[in-house]
Design a protein around this motif. Structure first.
Motif, PDB file in Angstrom:
ATOM      1  N   LYS A  14       0.854  -1.210   0.000  1.00  0.00           N
ATOM      2  CA  LYS A  14       0.000   0.000   0.000  1.00  0.00           C
ATOM      3  C   LYS A  14       0.887   1.257   0.000  1.00  0.00           C
ATOM      4  CE  LYS A  14      -3.976  -2.253   0.839  1.00  0.00           C
ATOM      5  NZ  LYS A  14      -4.943  -2.404  -0.221  1.00  0.00           N
ATOM      6  N   ALA A  15       1.379   1.598  -1.185  1.00  0.00           N
ATOM      7  CA  ALA A  15       2.384   2.663  -1.293  1.00  0.00           C
ATOM      8  C   ALA A  15       1.878   4.014  -0.772  1.00  0.00           C
ATOM      9  CB  ALA A  15       2.846   2.778  -2.739  1.00  0.00           C
ATOM     10  N   LYS A  16       0.676   4.400  -1.191  1.00  0.00           N
ATOM     11  CA  LYS A  16       0.183   5.732  -0.792  1.00  0.00           C
ATOM     12  C   LYS A  16      -0.005   5.821   0.715  1.00  0.00           C
ATOM     13  CE  LYS A  16      -2.100   6.801  -5.086  1.00  0.00           C
ATOM     14  NZ  LYS A  16      -3.275   6.386  -5.803  1.00  0.00           N
ATOM     15  N   GLU A  17      -0.540   4.727   1.298  1.00  0.00           N
ATOM     16  CA  GLU A  17      -0.755   4.708   2.744  1.00  0.00           C
ATOM     17  C   GLU A  17       0.579   4.743   3.495  1.00  0.00           C
ATOM     18  OE1 GLU A  17      -2.351   2.924   0.563  1.00  0.00           O
ATOM     19  OE2 GLU A  17      -4.460   2.647   1.101  1.00  0.00           O
ATOM     20  N   VAL A  18       1.570   4.021   2.958  1.00  0.00           N
ATOM     21  CA  VAL A  18       2.903   4.026   3.587  1.00  0.00           C
ATOM     22  C   VAL A  18       3.443   5.458   3.607  1.00  0.00           C
ATOM     23  CG1 VAL A  18       5.324   3.340   3.240  1.00  0.00           C
ATOM     24  CG2 VAL A  18       3.518   1.623   3.098  1.00  0.00           C
ATOM     25  N   LYS A  19       3.289   6.138   2.477  1.00  0.00           N
ATOM     26  CA  LYS A  19       3.773   7.516   2.359  1.00  0.00           C
ATOM     27  C   LYS A  19       3.135   8.410   3.436  1.00  0.00           C
ATOM     28  CE  LYS A  19       4.225  10.750  -1.456  1.00  0.00           C
ATOM     29  NZ  LYS A  19       3.928  11.034  -2.847  1.00  0.00           N
ATOM     30  N   ILE A  20       1.812   8.264   3.569  1.00  0.00           N
ATOM     31  CA  ILE A  20       1.087   9.108   4.539  1.00  0.00           C
ATOM     32  C   ILE A  20       1.542   8.784   5.968  1.00  0.00           C
ATOM     33  CG2 ILE A  20      -1.217   9.544   5.546  1.00  0.00           C
ATOM     34  CD1 ILE A  20      -2.309   9.054   2.633  1.00  0.00           C
ATOM     35  N   LEU A  21       1.638   7.482   6.273  1.00  0.00           N
ATOM     36  CA  LEU A  21       2.007   7.108   7.651  1.00  0.00           C
ATOM     37  C   LEU A  21       3.453   7.482   7.994  1.00  0.00           C
ATOM     38  CD1 LEU A  21       0.453   3.818   8.971  1.00  0.00           C
ATOM     39  CD2 LEU A  21      -0.280   6.176   9.212  1.00  0.00           C
ATOM     40  N   VAL A  22       4.338   7.394   7.003  1.00  0.00           N
ATOM     41  CA  VAL A  22       5.733   7.802   7.260  1.00  0.00           C
ATOM     42  C   VAL A  22       5.750   9.297   7.613  1.00  0.00           C
ATOM     43  CG1 VAL A  22       7.993   8.193   6.178  1.00  0.00           C
ATOM     44  CG2 VAL A  22       6.862   5.990   5.917  1.00  0.00           C
ATOM     45  N   GLN A  23       4.969  10.080   6.874  1.00  0.00           N
ATOM     46  CA  GLN A  23       4.899  11.514   7.165  1.00  0.00           C
ATOM     47  C   GLN A  23       4.305  11.738   8.565  1.00  0.00           C
ATOM     48  OE1 GLN A  23       6.110  14.217   5.150  1.00  0.00           O
ATOM     49  NE2 GLN A  23       5.868  15.023   7.223  1.00  0.00           N
ATOM     50  N   ASN A  24       3.228  10.971   8.885  1.00  0.00           N
ATOM     51  CA  ASN A  24       2.612  11.087  10.217  1.00  0.00           C
ATOM     52  C   ASN A  24       3.616  10.770  11.318  1.00  0.00           C
ATOM     53  OD1 ASN A  24       0.206  11.717   9.112  1.00  0.00           O
ATOM     54  ND2 ASN A  24      -0.793   9.740   9.447  1.00  0.00           N
ATOM     55  N   ALA A  25       4.399   9.693  11.099  1.00  0.00           N
ATOM     56  CA  ALA A  25       5.374   9.289  12.115  1.00  0.00           C
ATOM     57  C   ALA A  25       6.410  10.393  12.321  1.00  0.00           C
ATOM     58  CB  ALA A  25       6.044   7.985  11.698  1.00  0.00           C
ATOM     59  N   LEU A  26       6.863  10.997  11.218  1.00  0.00           N
ATOM     60  CA  LEU A  26       7.817  12.114  11.341  1.00  0.00           C
ATOM     61  C   LEU A  26       7.189  13.255  12.122  1.00  0.00           C
ATOM     62  CD1 LEU A  26       9.459  12.385   7.770  1.00  0.00           C
ATOM     63  CD2 LEU A  26      10.624  11.813   9.906  1.00  0.00           C
ATOM     64  N   ASP A  27       5.912  13.567  11.778  1.00  0.00           N
ATOM     65  CA  ASP A  27       5.208  14.664  12.459  1.00  0.00           C
ATOM     66  C   ASP A  27       5.051  14.378  13.953  1.00  0.00           C
ATOM     67  OD1 ASP A  27       5.045  15.846  10.016  1.00  0.00           O
ATOM     68  OD2 ASP A  27       2.952  15.295   9.631  1.00  0.00           O
ATOM     69  N   GLN A  28       4.900  13.082  14.285  1.00  0.00           N
ATOM     70  CA  GLN A  28       4.752  12.715  15.703  1.00  0.00           C
ATOM     71  C   GLN A  28       6.083  12.713  16.446  1.00  0.00           C
ATOM     72  OE1 GLN A  28       2.576   9.002  16.230  1.00  0.00           O
ATOM     73  NE2 GLN A  28       1.085   9.605  14.666  1.00  0.00           N
ATOM     74  N   GLY A  29       7.176  12.941  15.710  1.00  0.00           N
ATOM     75  CA  GLY A  29       8.471  13.053  16.381  1.00  0.00           C
ATOM     76  C   GLY A  29       9.313  11.794  16.361  1.00  0.00           C
ATOM     77  N   PHE A  30       8.861  10.760  15.617  1.00  0.00           N
ATOM     78  CA  PHE A  30       9.710   9.564  15.505  1.00  0.00           C
ATOM     79  C   PHE A  30      10.959   9.913  14.710  1.00  0.00           C
ATOM     80  CE2 PHE A  30       5.717   7.510  16.531  1.00  0.00           C
ATOM     81  CZ  PHE A  30       6.114   6.436  17.320  1.00  0.00           C
ATOM     82  N   GLU A  31      12.096   9.325  15.115  1.00  0.00           N
ATOM     83  CA  GLU A  31      13.340   9.577  14.382  1.00  0.00           C
ATOM     84  C   GLU A  31      13.293   8.873  13.036  1.00  0.00           C
ATOM     85  OE1 GLU A  31      17.221   8.874  15.907  1.00  0.00           O
ATOM     86  OE2 GLU A  31      16.597   9.525  17.899  1.00  0.00           O
ATOM     87  N   ALA A  32      13.868   9.541  12.022  1.00  0.00           N
ATOM     88  CA  ALA A  32      13.871   8.960  10.674  1.00  0.00           C
ATOM     89  C   ALA A  32      14.491   7.562  10.677  1.00  0.00           C
ATOM     90  CB  ALA A  32      14.631   9.876   9.719  1.00  0.00           C
ATOM     91  N   LYS A  33      15.565   7.387  11.473  1.00  0.00           N
ATOM     92  CA  LYS A  33      16.248   6.087  11.506  1.00  0.00           C
ATOM     93  C   LYS A  33      15.336   4.987  12.048  1.00  0.00           C
ATOM     94  CE  LYS A  33      21.155   6.949  11.717  1.00  0.00           C
ATOM     95  NZ  LYS A  33      22.330   7.069  12.556  1.00  0.00           N
TER      96      LYS A  33
END
Ligand code: B1M
Length: 214
Positions: A14-33
């Motif tokens: 689910k590429a589009k959903e992955v994209k959205i959730l990765v952005q959400n995780a960044l916004d929530q303060g998760f480290e990129a690594k």
């Protein structure tokens, strides 16, 4: 939690959903690594395991790989330090006969993160393509990726080709990819081997700064 969700969605392609959730995780303060290792790579490892066991086949792997690349694009700015003056130049490719580019793309991103300019020749790169690019771009290092036991020898073919063309001493050569070992890298005449993208970026910088003696 969100990283597990990313891993699950990646496995389902689910590429589009992955994209959205990765952005959400960044916004929530998760480290990129963490997003990379516990979300994207962990999902890809499951797919790799299932592929080996014939539980999923090439189409499923392809859509998962596409989802991985969508996620990586969102992570790119966070993984790559921007605005740095270039510390050197690297040429990167996956060798001839090999179409795997996820690991190569990660290595590229991490090397860029060290402030090194990277020219990407893509996948399936022939010795002649590499030779021409070295003449054109004059890189400090050449990074060769191979994911198949059948293509890892093409790293040696490229090194031999550069020797024959008198270009071998113009660049430091680093090799990597899942089937490789340090021993193999030495045997084929590479200057360095890295098991993962983070190590590859450290070694790239050392090779450029002349701090890694081989
Ligand atoms: Co392929 N494939 N695949 N595949 N595929 C593997 C590699 C395999 C291990 C799967 C398996 O059997 N379990 C197996 C190889 C077996 C072997 O050679 N011993 C395999 C096979 C057999 C094949 C085909 C032959 C299948 C077929 O058609 N029957 C075929 C070959 C096509 C070709 O290349 N000519 C094929 C095709 C594909 C897809 C196209 C479907 C897809 C690739 C999509 C893409 O890349 N855009 C695919 C995928 C996705 C995989 C797996 C599942 C995942 C690879 C991956 O992206 N891993 C893989 C199984 C696995 O590895 N678990 C598999 C995630 C990535 C982050 O890790 O690439 O290892 P990796 O990179 C790491 C390190 O290796 C290192 O750093 C990276 C990050 O830390 N690294 C370097 C990589 N390059 C480096 C360079 C460096 C330094 C470090 O310095 C220069």
């Amino acid at each position: 939690m969100i990283l597990e969700e990313i891993s699950m969605l990646l496995q389902k392609g689910k590429a589009k959903e992955v994209k959205i959730l990765v952005q959400n995780a960044l916004d929530q303060g998760f480290e990129a690594k963490s997003i990379l290792n516990e979300g994207l790579i962990s999902g890809m490892l499951v797919i790799g395991q299932k592929f080996r066991n014939n539980e999923v086949f090439v189409p499923e792997v392809l859509v998962a790989a596409r989802a991985m690349n969508f996620g990586l694009e969102i992570l790119r700015p966070a993984l790559v330090l921007q605005g740095n003056k270039s510390k050197g130049k690297a040429l990167i490719c996956t060798v001839q006969g090999d179409l795997h580019d996820i690991g190569k793309n990660l290595v590229k991103m991490m090397i860029e993160g060290k402030g090194i300019e990277v020219i990407d020749l893509g996948v399936d790169a022939s010795p002649e393509t590499v030779e021409e690019a070295i003449i054109e771009h004059k890189p400090d290092i050449l990074c060769l990726s191979a994911l198949l036991t059948t293509t890892m020898m093409n790293q040696k073919v490229i090194i031999k080709h550069l020797e024959n063309k008198g270009l071998r001493n113009d660049v430091k050569i680093m090799v990597g990819g899942a089937p490789l070992t340090e021993k193999f890298a030495k045997e084929i005449g590479a200057d360095a081997y890295a098991p993962d993208a983070a190590t590859a970026s450290d070694i790239a910088l050392k090779l450029i700064e002349g701090k890694l003696y081989v």
